[in-house]
Design a protein around this motif. Structure first.
Motif, PDB file in Angstrom:
ATOM      1  N   LEU A  59      38.148  29.720  44.745  1.00 13.62           N
ATOM      2  CA  LEU A  59      38.576  30.296  43.594  1.00 13.62           C
ATOM      3  C   LEU A  59      39.999  30.036  43.365  1.00 13.62           C
ATOM      4  CD1 LEU A  59      36.931  33.749  44.018  1.00 13.62           C
ATOM      5  CD2 LEU A  59      35.856  31.563  42.623  1.00 13.62           C
ATOM      6  N   ASP A  60      40.353  29.539  42.227  1.00 17.43           N
ATOM      7  CA  ASP A  60      41.596  29.433  41.720  1.00 17.43           C
ATOM      8  C   ASP A  60      42.474  30.576  41.947  1.00 17.43           C
ATOM      9  OD1 ASP A  60      44.010  28.979  40.363  1.00 17.43           O
ATOM     10  OD2 ASP A  60      43.281  28.059  38.552  1.00 17.43           O
ATOM     11  N   PRO A  61      43.876  30.657  42.871  1.00 18.11           N
ATOM     12  CA  PRO A  61      44.637  31.604  43.188  1.00 18.11           C
ATOM     13  C   PRO A  61      45.185  32.474  42.110  1.00 18.11           C
ATOM     14  CG  PRO A  61      44.951  29.805  44.706  1.00 18.11           C
ATOM     15  CD  PRO A  61      44.010  29.336  43.518  1.00 18.11           C
ATOM     16  N   ARG A  62      45.199  31.529  40.894  1.00 16.12           N
ATOM     17  CA  ARG A  62      45.987  32.221  39.925  1.00 16.12           C
ATOM     18  C   ARG A  62      45.263  33.406  39.166  1.00 16.12           C
ATOM     19  NH1 ARG A  62      48.591  28.891  34.650  1.00 16.12           N
ATOM     20  NH2 ARG A  62      49.328  30.947  33.365  1.00 16.12           N
ATOM     21  N   TRP A  63      43.882  33.288  39.219  1.00 20.28           N
ATOM     22  CA  TRP A  63      43.076  34.071  38.652  1.00 20.28           C
ATOM     23  C   TRP A  63      41.992  35.060  39.419  1.00 20.28           C
ATOM     24  CZ3 TRP A  63      44.770  34.896  34.001  1.00 20.28           C
ATOM     25  CH2 TRP A  63      45.196  33.589  33.277  1.00 20.28           C
ATOM     26  N   ALA A  64      42.092  34.822  40.910  1.00 19.04           N
ATOM     27  CA  ALA A  64      41.071  35.294  41.711  1.00 19.04           C
ATOM     28  C   ALA A  64      41.476  36.733  41.612  1.00 19.04           C
ATOM     29  CB  ALA A  64      41.174  34.822  42.975  1.00 19.04           C
ATOM     30  N   GLY A  65      42.701  37.319  41.718  1.00 15.13           N
ATOM     31  CA  GLY A  65      42.952  38.876  41.609  1.00 15.13           C
ATOM     32  C   GLY A  65      42.376  39.397  40.665  1.00 15.13           C
ATOM     33  N   THR A  66      42.120  38.708  39.406  1.00 12.69           N
ATOM     34  CA  THR A  66      41.511  39.665  38.461  1.00 12.69           C
ATOM     35  C   THR A  66      39.861  40.058  38.831  1.00 12.69           C
ATOM     36  OG1 THR A  66      40.734  37.416  37.266  1.00 12.69           O
ATOM     37  CG2 THR A  66      42.705  38.582  36.490  1.00 12.69           C
ATOM     38  N   LEU A  67      39.477  39.654  39.866  1.00 14.60           N
ATOM     39  CA  LEU A  67      38.237  40.033  40.044  1.00 14.60           C
ATOM     40  C   LEU A  67      38.190  41.524  40.651  1.00 14.60           C
ATOM     41  CD1 LEU A  67      36.663  36.990  42.013  1.00 14.60           C
ATOM     42  CD2 LEU A  67      35.784  37.968  39.772  1.00 14.60           C
ATOM     43  N   VAL A  68      39.261  41.820  41.113  1.00 14.48           N
ATOM     44  CA  VAL A  68      39.553  43.280  41.665  1.00 14.48           C
ATOM     45  C   VAL A  68      40.083  44.259  40.491  1.00 14.48           C
ATOM     46  CG1 VAL A  68      40.796  44.710  43.081  1.00 14.48           C
ATOM     47  CG2 VAL A  68      40.148  42.310  43.963  1.00 14.48           C
ATOM     48  N   SER A  69      40.833  43.633  39.524  1.00 13.38           N
ATOM     49  CA  SER A  69      41.277  44.331  38.521  1.00 13.38           C
ATOM     50  C   SER A  69      40.692  44.479  37.158  1.00 13.38           C
ATOM     51  CB  SER A  69      42.730  44.262  38.143  1.00 13.38           C
ATOM     52  OG  SER A  69      42.812  42.825  37.600  1.00 13.38           O
ATOM     53  N   LEU A  70      39.839  43.437  36.832  1.00 18.25           N
ATOM     54  CA  LEU A  70      39.446  43.454  35.404  1.00 18.25           C
ATOM     55  C   LEU A  70      38.442  44.566  34.918  1.00 18.25           C
ATOM     56  CD1 LEU A  70      39.266  41.665  32.938  1.00 18.25           C
ATOM     57  CD2 LEU A  70      36.997  40.490  33.907  1.00 18.25           C
ATOM     58  N   HIS A  71      37.613  45.195  35.796  1.00 19.51           N
ATOM     59  CA  HIS A  71      37.054  46.357  35.588  1.00 19.51           C
ATOM     60  C   HIS A  71      37.939  47.478  34.676  1.00 19.51           C
ATOM     61  CE1 HIS A  71      38.680  47.698  39.535  1.00 19.51           C
ATOM     62  NE2 HIS A  71      38.204  48.876  38.785  1.00 19.51           N
TER      63      HIS A  71
END
Length: 406
Positions: A59-71
């Motif tokens: 996964l692209d590091p720039r956007w991977a963290g949004t998997l934890v926070s998008l909800h």
């Protein structure tokens, strides 16, 4: 003799009816509390397995963290909307389908390998979680009146906060068998929907509204122009963004630095929550009484800042765990005092709405964390992410101190 036989039977029957009613009431309360706990699980089980997902799915590091926070974003947007729908069509008609969708969208993430589909499933999970939250609040509020209602809502909040401590442990344990297994935990929404369909009954009548009364609009607009309230909202958002920097990026750092498995990541995240829960419950008000609320908030942000900048230097578990507790303690000092100040600045008839908006800023801060810090991870690496979050915490501490001196 006949009368002597009949009297105990009648008395026993009435007692049995009362006992049955009390049991049904407790049963409904437990089901609603379980549904509320699922909403706190939405983000809690993913963080421990994020490093494995990044590694295996590239996964692209720039956007991977949004998997934890998008909800958090979709839940914040959908909770008030689903509250309106629940008031119109009935709360059970919202709760049961949303529990089923929660299970479907949550488990489906385990079968996706491309970022757009992963993000879509996480966003839809947040929307379903918002529906569960809105219906649960409405049903709990409808079961009680007056002081009992306030007491039970506070009790429910406490239970959900405490349950959040265990979800990273659970996610780490399940993710130890493969990152997909953490997402299977969302399937708990399906049996709970079945139990709710057969066990819950909706009490007719007015229950607490997710949105404020229309007559309060003008007063609310005036309150939202108050610089002190705006500052508190920004503090709430900043605190949430800093906390999610730890939730998202600490497992990634520990995986990189010491090869941490999901179980260890879950333990570190749970310990952070233990520190926050203990200080929130027993220490925050005492510290505020001694230092003043603004100085207490500044102290909490300074603790978070100091622990953040030390994270890139920690490789031993006996140092990592105390640091996580200290970080959680800082957050535990900040949050109750921020909401306490908000409550003090709000009139009684607008207090719920003003506090609800604060919760919205908390969700926005969670969502903003990987959006702002993700590019730093991608182009500069993980240590600068913690330094940047530490700078934000230090800046918030200085601003709060400046307010204390006024």
């Amino acid at each position: 003799m006949k009368k002597w036989v009949m009297l105990p039977v009648g008395k026993t029957s009435r007692t049995g009816i009362f006992r049955t009613a009390a049991w049904n009431h407790r049963q409904q309360l437990l089901i609603l509390l379980a549904a509320g706990c699922l909403t706190t699980m939405t983000g809690g089980v993913v963080s421990p397995v994020l490093p494995e997902m990044v590694q295996q799915l590239q996964l692209d590091p720039r956007w991977a963290g949004t998997l934890v926070s998008l909800h958090a974003l979709t839940s914040a947007l959908c909770t008030p909307l689903m509250g309106l729908v629940a008031d119109r069509v009935g709360k059970l008609k919202v709760l049961i389908p949303c529990l089923m969708l929660y299970a479907v969208f949550g488990v489906s993430t385990a079968f996706f390998t491309h970022m757009p589909l992963l993000l879509a499933s996480r966003g839809l999970l947040g929307a379903a979680s918002g529906g569960v939250a809105a219906a649960t609040i409405g049903l709990l509020g409808g079961m009680y009146d007056g002081e009992a209602r306030s007491r039970i809502l506070g009790y429910a909040t406490s239970i959900m906060t405490t349950s959040a401590i265990f979800f990273p442990l659970l996610g780490g344990w399940a993710g130890g068998m493969g990152w997909q297994y953490a997402f299977y935990l969302y399937g708990l929404g399906l049996p709970l929907a079945v139990v709710a369909a057969f066990s819950l009954r909706e009490r007719r009548g007015r229950s607490p509204s997710i949105l404020g009364d229309g007559n309060q609009t003008q007063q609310l607009q005036e309150l939202l122009r108050n610089p002190n309230i705006i500052a508190l909202y920004l503090f709430i958002g900043a605190a949430a963004m800093i906390v999610y920097a730890v939730v998202i990026y600490t497992p990634l750092y520990l995986k990189q630095a010491i090869g941490a498995e999901p179980e260890l990541n879950g333990l570190v995240l749970a310990v952070r929550l233990v520190g926050a829960a203990i200080v929130s419950a027993f220490g925050a008000s005492r510290i505020a009484r001694r230092m003043g609320r603004n100085r207490a908030i500044a102290f909490g942000f300074s603790l978070m800042s100091m622990t953040l900048v030390t994270i890139p230097f920690l490789t031993q578990l006996y140092l990592i765990l105390p640091t996580a507790i200290l970080f959680g303690a800082g957050f535990g000092i900040i949050t109750p005092n921020l909401y306490d100040k908000l409550a003090d600045l709000s009139p009684a008839d607008s207090k719920t709405t003003v506090l609800a908006i604060g919760t919205g800023f908390n969700s926005l801060g969670q969502f903003a964390s990987p959006v702002i810090l993700g590019p730093i991870w991608k182009y500069a690496g993980l240590p600068p992410v913690f330094y940047a979050a530490g700078v934000i915490a230090a800046a918030a501490s200085f601003v709060s101190l400046a307010q204390a001196k006024k």
